[in-house]
Design a protein around this motif. Structure first.
Motif, short mmCIF file in Angstrom:
data_model
loop_
_atom_site.label_atom_id
_atom_site.label_comp_id
_atom_site.label_asym_id
_atom_site.label_seq_id
_atom_site.Cartn_x
_atom_site.Cartn_y
_atom_site.Cartn_z
N GLY A 304 4.36 -25.61 29.90
CA GLY A 304 4.00 -24.74 31.02
C GLY A 304 3.77 -23.29 30.64
O GLY A 304 3.52 -22.44 31.49
N ASP A 305 3.84 -22.97 29.33
CA ASP A 305 3.66 -21.57 28.91
C ASP A 305 2.19 -21.24 28.68
O ASP A 305 1.39 -22.10 28.33
N GLU A 306 1.85 -19.95 28.89
CA GLU A 306 0.56 -19.39 28.50
C GLU A 306 -0.64 -20.21 28.96
O GLU A 306 -1.58 -20.43 28.22
N ALA A 307 -0.58 -20.65 30.22
CA ALA A 307 -1.70 -21.44 30.75
C ALA A 307 -2.77 -20.49 31.28
O ALA A 307 -3.16 -20.53 32.44
N GLY A 335 11.27 -26.55 31.04
CA GLY A 335 9.93 -25.97 30.89
C GLY A 335 10.08 -24.50 30.55
O GLY A 335 11.13 -23.90 30.82
N TRP A 336 9.06 -23.93 29.91
CA TRP A 336 9.10 -22.48 29.68
C TRP A 336 9.17 -21.82 31.05
O TRP A 336 8.69 -22.38 32.05
N HIS A 337 9.76 -20.63 31.11
CA HIS A 337 10.13 -20.08 32.43
C HIS A 337 8.95 -19.90 33.37
O HIS A 337 9.12 -19.80 34.58
N TYR A 352 13.85 -19.20 29.42
CA TYR A 352 13.37 -17.82 29.44
C TYR A 352 13.01 -17.37 28.03
O TYR A 352 13.85 -17.41 27.15
N TRP A 353 11.75 -16.87 27.86
CA TRP A 353 11.32 -16.50 26.49
C TRP A 353 10.73 -15.11 26.40
O TRP A 353 10.54 -14.55 25.33
N ASP A 354 10.43 -14.48 27.54
CA ASP A 354 9.74 -13.20 27.52
C ASP A 354 10.71 -12.11 27.03
O ASP A 354 11.87 -12.13 27.40
N ALA A 380 16.16 -14.23 20.17
CA ALA A 380 16.46 -15.61 19.78
C ALA A 380 15.33 -16.32 19.03
O ALA A 380 15.52 -17.43 18.55
N TYR A 381 14.14 -15.68 18.96
CA TYR A 381 13.04 -16.35 18.26
C TYR A 381 13.23 -16.23 16.74
O TYR A 381 13.16 -15.14 16.18
N LEU A 382 13.46 -17.36 16.09
CA LEU A 382 13.71 -17.33 14.64
C LEU A 382 12.42 -17.15 13.85
O LEU A 382 12.47 -16.99 12.62
N ASP A 383 11.26 -17.15 14.53
CA ASP A 383 10.01 -16.92 13.80
C ASP A 383 9.63 -15.44 13.80
O ASP A 383 8.61 -15.07 13.22
N MET A 384 10.46 -14.60 14.42
CA MET A 384 10.19 -13.16 14.34
C MET A 384 10.55 -12.66 12.95
O MET A 384 11.60 -13.03 12.40
N LYS A 385 9.66 -11.82 12.38
CA LYS A 385 9.97 -11.22 11.08
C LYS A 385 11.28 -10.45 11.16
O LYS A 385 11.59 -9.86 12.18
N GLY A 393 6.73 -15.31 9.24
CA GLY A 393 7.02 -15.00 10.64
C GLY A 393 5.96 -14.14 11.30
O GLY A 393 5.02 -13.66 10.66
N LEU A 394 6.16 -13.95 12.60
CA LEU A 394 5.26 -13.13 13.43
C LEU A 394 6.06 -11.91 13.89
O LEU A 394 7.26 -11.82 13.63
N HIS A 395 5.39 -10.97 14.57
CA HIS A 395 6.18 -9.82 15.06
C HIS A 395 5.71 -9.32 16.41
O HIS A 395 5.97 -8.18 16.78
N TRP A 396 5.09 -10.23 17.20
CA TRP A 396 4.61 -9.78 18.52
C TRP A 396 5.76 -9.33 19.42
O TRP A 396 5.56 -8.47 20.29
N ALA A 397 6.96 -9.84 19.20
CA ALA A 397 8.10 -9.42 20.03
C ALA A 397 8.95 -8.38 19.29
O ALA A 397 10.05 -8.04 19.75
C1 LIG Z 1 6.87 -20.04 24.75
C2 LIG Z 1 5.91 -19.41 23.78
N1 LIG Z 1 4.62 -19.64 23.72
C3 LIG Z 1 4.09 -18.95 22.57
C4 LIG Z 1 5.14 -17.83 22.40
O1 LIG Z 1 6.34 -18.50 22.85
O2 LIG Z 1 5.26 -17.30 21.09
C5 LIG Z 1 5.28 -18.23 20.01
C6 LIG Z 1 5.31 -17.46 18.68
O3 LIG Z 1 6.43 -16.60 18.63
C7 LIG Z 1 4.04 -19.13 20.06
O4 LIG Z 1 4.04 -20.02 18.95
C8 LIG Z 1 4.07 -19.91 21.38
O5 LIG Z 1 2.92 -20.76 21.45
#
Ligand SMILES: CC1=[NH+][C@H]2[C@@H](O1)O[C@H](CO)[C@@H](O)[C@@H]2O
Length: 494
Positions: A304-307, A335-337, A352-354, A380-385, A393-397
């Motif tokens: 349900g995320d990013e639709a 589901g994603w929030h 909740y992920w935002d 909590a996102y372990l893919d954050m640099k 990793g990524l760093h959008w957050a």
């Molecule tokens: C719930 C959610 N949707 C996106 C967002 O998290 O960021 C992730 C990368 O950090 C990305 O892979 C994912 O598709």
């Protein structure tokens, strides 16, 4: 002295009283004593201790009062202990572990193994003393759901790689493994009624890396392995967005009837199932039915995320049709929030992920009775640099060092969402830049144990200075286990 005292266990226990005078020495004639229902945990414990000690450590009946050793008692641990807690006593004349359930005994075993020297994790016999730190522990979790998510869609991980991660997270009393099985770049689970989903949708991965997928047998084997570590699998099929792999596999899933090209980049928000077509709902129901049939756990995650390619009206239409399908197959929804706008049943758990810490829609869902699972990306996102020079990793957050990931409280993070309205916490690891077990470990260690402590230990124990010292003492264990952890400059590693 010993490497770790009972007060240094991670996650830190509710109550722990060290007693160095009560250290216990495991010897060649030690036994593991367990009643019938505790045999599985006893065998698991024996499996942990035999390789490095070379001791037989026979599992004997409860009433066999003969030799000294480790006794596992089931029942009568008291109401405070609940269904995941335990009482552990290490004394000169023996070790006793008592819990109300086998899950509690299993958690107690994770604490007990940390009281041995790190060498206990070696796979060959070590000629040395096996002294266990003496003392008493009374322990039970703060939150019910303590999860780790592995994105096996952007990059595929074999069953053995998933099992390795299961063993690593089980050490920190994580009890849920959320498998992100489908996304734009990959469909990773065999669906017999739609075979091309895995055959075509499973072919590739981000960057054109090799793909793969789990047959239903392999998936069931992973679920069984997780259950043997008292971990419940929550499978996710992400919809109505993040569906390019499915729509590249079946033209009929697209509004124009033509399959879309496979995608190996890491863009998000461009795909959507065709909300207007009836076949979309046959597809969704077939997927949910087959996934539910091979998932013993109570939850299915529907994404349900990013639709962004689905109009808000279509998004609601989609969930109006799909949400009841979960109940049809006896599953509850995660589901994603973002799904809160569809007014899901109160049994649904919005995740909740935002990184923002206010979201009126989510607070409203909590007020309606939905329990929120906390995974804020900037904690909590372990893919954050870890920092700007992190290789993966990524760093959008933002950049998330070990202290950032530890120093927060899920009960106060989100305005209008309090402790009682939380299901727990989960640490997602998205795999756009993650390809190997070593990559997984570099991102998950040391941050995953911190999230596990937030999920398990009392809020009152939460203290970075105390935690960082205990965390440092975990590293000899990781070194012996071959875990490729990040040596953060914030910790004085042992
Ligand atoms: C719930 C959610 N949707 C996106 C967002 O998290 O960021 C992730 C990368 O950090 C990305 O892979 C994912 O598709």
């Amino acid at each position: 002295t010993t490497e770790r005292a009972v007060t240094e266990i991670v996650p830190v226990p509710v109550e722990a009283k060290p007693d160095p005078g009560a250290n216990f020495r495991l010897t060649a004639d030690s036994v593991i004593r367990a009643e019938h229902q505790a045999q599985d945990v006893a065998k698991y414990l024996g499996g942990l201790l035999r390789p490095a000690t070379g001791f037989p450590l026979p599992v004997v009946e409860r009433h066999d009062k003969g030799k000294r050793g480790i006794t596992l008692d089931l029942g009568d641990a008291g109401p405070r202990i609940g269904d995941e807690g335990y009482r552990l006593t290490v004394a000169k004349d023996g070790i006793t572990l008592r819990a109300n359930t086998t899950a509690g005994l299993f958690g107690g075993v994770q604490s007990l193994r940390q009281l041995f020297p790190a060498d206990i994790n070696k796979t060959t016999v070590q000629k040395r003393d096996w002294t266990v730190s003496g003392g008493k522990v009374l322990d039970y979790p703060r939150f019910k759901q303590r999860g780790a998510m592995l994105d096996v869609a952007r990059h595929f991980f074999t069953p053995d790689q998933v099992k390795r991660y299961i063993d690593q997270i089980a050490q920190y009393k994580i009890n849920t493994l959320h498998l992100h099985l489908t996304d734009d770049q990959g469909w990773r689970i065999e669906i017999k009624s739609w075979p091309k989903l895995a055959e075509i949708g499973g072919k590739t991965a981000v960057g054109g890396d090799p793909g793969g997928y789990y047959t239903q047998e392999q998936y069931k084997d992973i679920v069984k392995y997780a259950a043997s570590r008292h971990i419940t699998v929550v499978p996710e099929v992400d919809m109505p967005g993040h569906t390019n792999a499915a729509q590249a596999s079946y033209g009929e899933l697209n509004c124009d009837g033509k399959p879309v090209p496979p995608r190996t980049d890491i863009e998000v928000g461009y795909s959507s199932l065709c909300i207007a077509k009836p076949i979309t709902y046959k597809f969704v129901e077939d997927v949910i039915r087959e996934l539910a049939a091979m998932t013993p756990g109570p939850y299915l995650h529907i994404g349900g995320d990013e639709a962004h390619a689905t109009t808000p009206a279509d998004y609601k239409t989609f969930f109006d049709k799909v949400t009841p399908m979960l109940a049809t197959y006896d599953k509850k929804m995660q589901g994603w929030h973002n799904v809160v706008v569809t007014n899901p049943p109160t049994s649904a758990i919005p995740q909740y992920w935002d990184p923002k810490n206010s979201n009126a829609d989510v607070a409203a869902a909590a007020a309606r009775g939905n329990k929120i699972l906390m995974s804020p990306a900037n904690k909590a996102y372990l893919d954050m640099k870890y920092h700007k020079d992190s290789p993966l990793g990524l760093h959008w957050a933002g950049y998330v060092e070990v202290k950032d990931s530890y120093n927060w409280d899920p009960a106060t993070y989100l305005q209008g969402v309090t402790e009682k309205q939380l299901a727990g916490v989960e640490a997602p690891l998205w795999s756009e830049t993650i390809r190997t077990s070593a990559d997984i470990e570099f991102m998950a260690f040391p941050r995953l144990p911190g999230i596990a402590e937030i999920g398990w230990s009392p809020a009152a124990t939460h203290n970075w200075d105390n935690y960082r010292t205990r965390l440092a003492k975990q590293s000899p264990i990781w070194t012996v286990q071959g875990i490729n952890f990040y040596r953060s400059p914030q910790v004085d590693w042992k």
